[in-house]
Design an enzyme around this catalytic site. Structure first.
Site, PDB file in Angstrom:
ATOM      1  N   HIS A  48       4.672  -3.080  -3.988  1.00 21.87           N
ATOM      2  CA  HIS A  48       5.149  -3.818  -2.819  1.00 21.87           C
ATOM      3  C   HIS A  48       5.912  -5.075  -3.238  1.00 21.87           C
ATOM      4  O   HIS A  48       7.003  -5.353  -2.713  1.00 21.87           O
ATOM      5  CB  HIS A  48       3.955  -4.188  -1.934  1.00 21.87           C
ATOM      6  N   GLU A  49       5.359  -5.844  -4.183  1.00 21.15           N
ATOM      7  CA  GLU A  49       6.006  -7.084  -4.596  1.00 21.15           C
ATOM      8  C   GLU A  49       7.303  -6.817  -5.355  1.00 21.15           C
ATOM      9  O   GLU A  49       8.292  -7.538  -5.180  1.00 21.15           O
ATOM     10  CB  GLU A  49       5.043  -7.903  -5.468  1.00 21.15           C
ATOM     11  N   HIS A  82      10.187  -6.005  -2.980  1.00 23.22           N
ATOM     12  CA  HIS A  82      10.890  -7.139  -2.375  1.00 23.22           C
ATOM     13  C   HIS A  82      12.145  -7.483  -3.164  1.00 23.22           C
ATOM     14  O   HIS A  82      13.175  -7.843  -2.590  1.00 23.22           O
ATOM     15  CB  HIS A  82       9.964  -8.356  -2.330  1.00 23.22           C
ATOM     16  N   GLU A 100       8.723  -7.142   5.120  1.00 21.34           N
ATOM     17  CA  GLU A 100       7.432  -6.711   4.619  1.00 21.34           C
ATOM     18  C   GLU A 100       7.213  -5.214   4.842  1.00 21.34           C
ATOM     19  O   GLU A 100       6.705  -4.507   3.961  1.00 21.34           O
ATOM     20  CB  GLU A 100       6.308  -7.506   5.301  1.00 21.34           C
TER      21      GLU A 100
END
Length: 373
Positions: free
Chosen positions: A207-208, A211, A262
């Site tokens: 997920h990070e 980004h 997100e």
């Protein structure tokens, strides 16, 4: 009473005889009673005056303050507004681009190199903020996080060529992780028990890293000029303090865009972990554990992140595509790695700060690349 009527008849005949002149008859003007002051109009309308301030084709939009001020600005500065608006629209459309994988259209004016340069200050300030609490590069937890990062990086394309550095911060109360553009990874020990498995940690790191694959930081910096303009316009039209206008713009523009980013990072991260041979079904289990660990969560309308419930719902919709990638990669034979993370967590718990001043784990690739996180 009877004697008064003949007198009126005689007076009428005498009056008519005095107004005759030859064969022409002069008609008297009609009687106009004197108007009382209470019958005078209370106001004068100017909206129908030709050549005045208003005309029939220039009526007011309304008495509501913001509409009235917008009308005044438009009529006073119509040509500059049209000129600037047309130029701004062309500039906005020219700088639209697609987000990788999701193909969402967004406004971005920063290159990856510029964003990495702007992020260098944030990296140094983060190191200073957590100085003394960063575990050494030889710590088992740092090695475990680095191992997951190394498996995910090949799925990101050109990002593997950045100067990657992994930092694990000893803070059991902080359930968070983030990646600064340029390959600077920070993971707090408080989130590791919620990860529970290596695939759970891959959910967080995927997920990070997503980004940065999606250039979200560049998008936020590019949108800052638009949000500033929206805030000034809101304050001008509604005649409110800038703090109120900033809060309104955050609620109406910034927070929805943050939640969109997100959700997009969840989608891209799910595909990245599947590409790295991590079972994507573990992402659902991770967010279920995260939802159970939340003591208090603000309403989604007031939050920068979507709720854990909505995240689970979205991930379940994306699972079929992720499962297809997982199967096509031939990852079914790698389940034995799922227990490594549990063993590391049981045998190597951080006991205070270890290895202060030592270098963080770094990748073997030091050449620059256009990608960033």
């Amino acid at each position: 009473m009877f004697s008064f009527r003949p007198g009126l008849r005689l007076a009428g005949r005498a009056t008519r005889s005095t107004v005759r002149s030859g064969s022409q008859f002069q008609q008297l003007p009609p009687f106009q009673p004197r108007r009382s002051i209470y019958q005078r109009p209370r106001y004068t309308r100017f909206n129908n005056r030709r050549g005045g301030q208003w005309s029939n084709d220039q009526e007011q939009w309304g008495s509501f303050g913001p509409l009235y001020r917008a009308q005044y600005i438009w009529r006073s500065y119509q040509k500059p507004i049209v000129f600037v608006g047309a130029g701004g629209t062309l500039f906005y459309v020219y700088n639209l681009e697609e987000v990788p994988i999701t193909h969402r259209r967004r406004f971005n004016i920063l290159s990856p190199e510029t964003e990495k340069q702007l992020s260098e200050g944030a990296y140094q300030s983060t190191l200073q903020e957590y100085n003394g609490r960063i575990l050494s590069s030889n710590h088992p937890l740092t090695k475990q996080v680095a191992r997951v990062v190394e498996r995910i990086l090949p799925a990101t394309g050109g990002l593997a060529g950045d100067d990657w550095r992994v930092h694990v911060i000893d803070d059991p109360q902080m359930k968070n992780a983030f990646v600064i553009p340029g390959g600077k990874v920070f993971v707090f020990t408080g989130i590791l028990p919620i990860c529970k498995t290596e695939a759970g940690l891959a959910t967080v790191l995927g997920h990070e890293i997503a980004h940065n694959v999606a250039h979200h930081m560049a998008e936020r910096l590019s949108r800052s000029s638009l949000t500033l303009l929206a805030s000034l316009l809101f304050a001008l039209l509604f005649q409110v303090d800038t703090r109120i206008s900033n809060s309104a713009v955050d609620l109406l523009l910034e927070l929805p865009n943050s939640r969109t980013q997100e959700t997009e990072a969840d989608h891209i991260g799910l595909l990245l972990m599947a590409e790295a041979c991590y079972d994507p079904r573990e992402a659902v289990a991770f967010w279920e554990r995260m939802k159970a660990s939340e003591r208090y969560a603000p309403p989604q309308l007031l939050s920068t992140h979507p709720s854990s419930y909505n995240r689970v719902d979205h991930i379940e919709k994306w699972l079929p595509d992720a499962q297809t990638i997982y199967i096509d990669k031939g990852c079914s034979g790698l389940r034995q790695f799922a227990t490594d993370f549990k063993q590391t967590m049981r045998s190597q718990q951080p006991r205070g700060v270890q290895g202060q001043g030592k270098q963080p784990w770094t990748s073997k690739r030091d050449d620059d690349d256009d990608g960033f996180l």
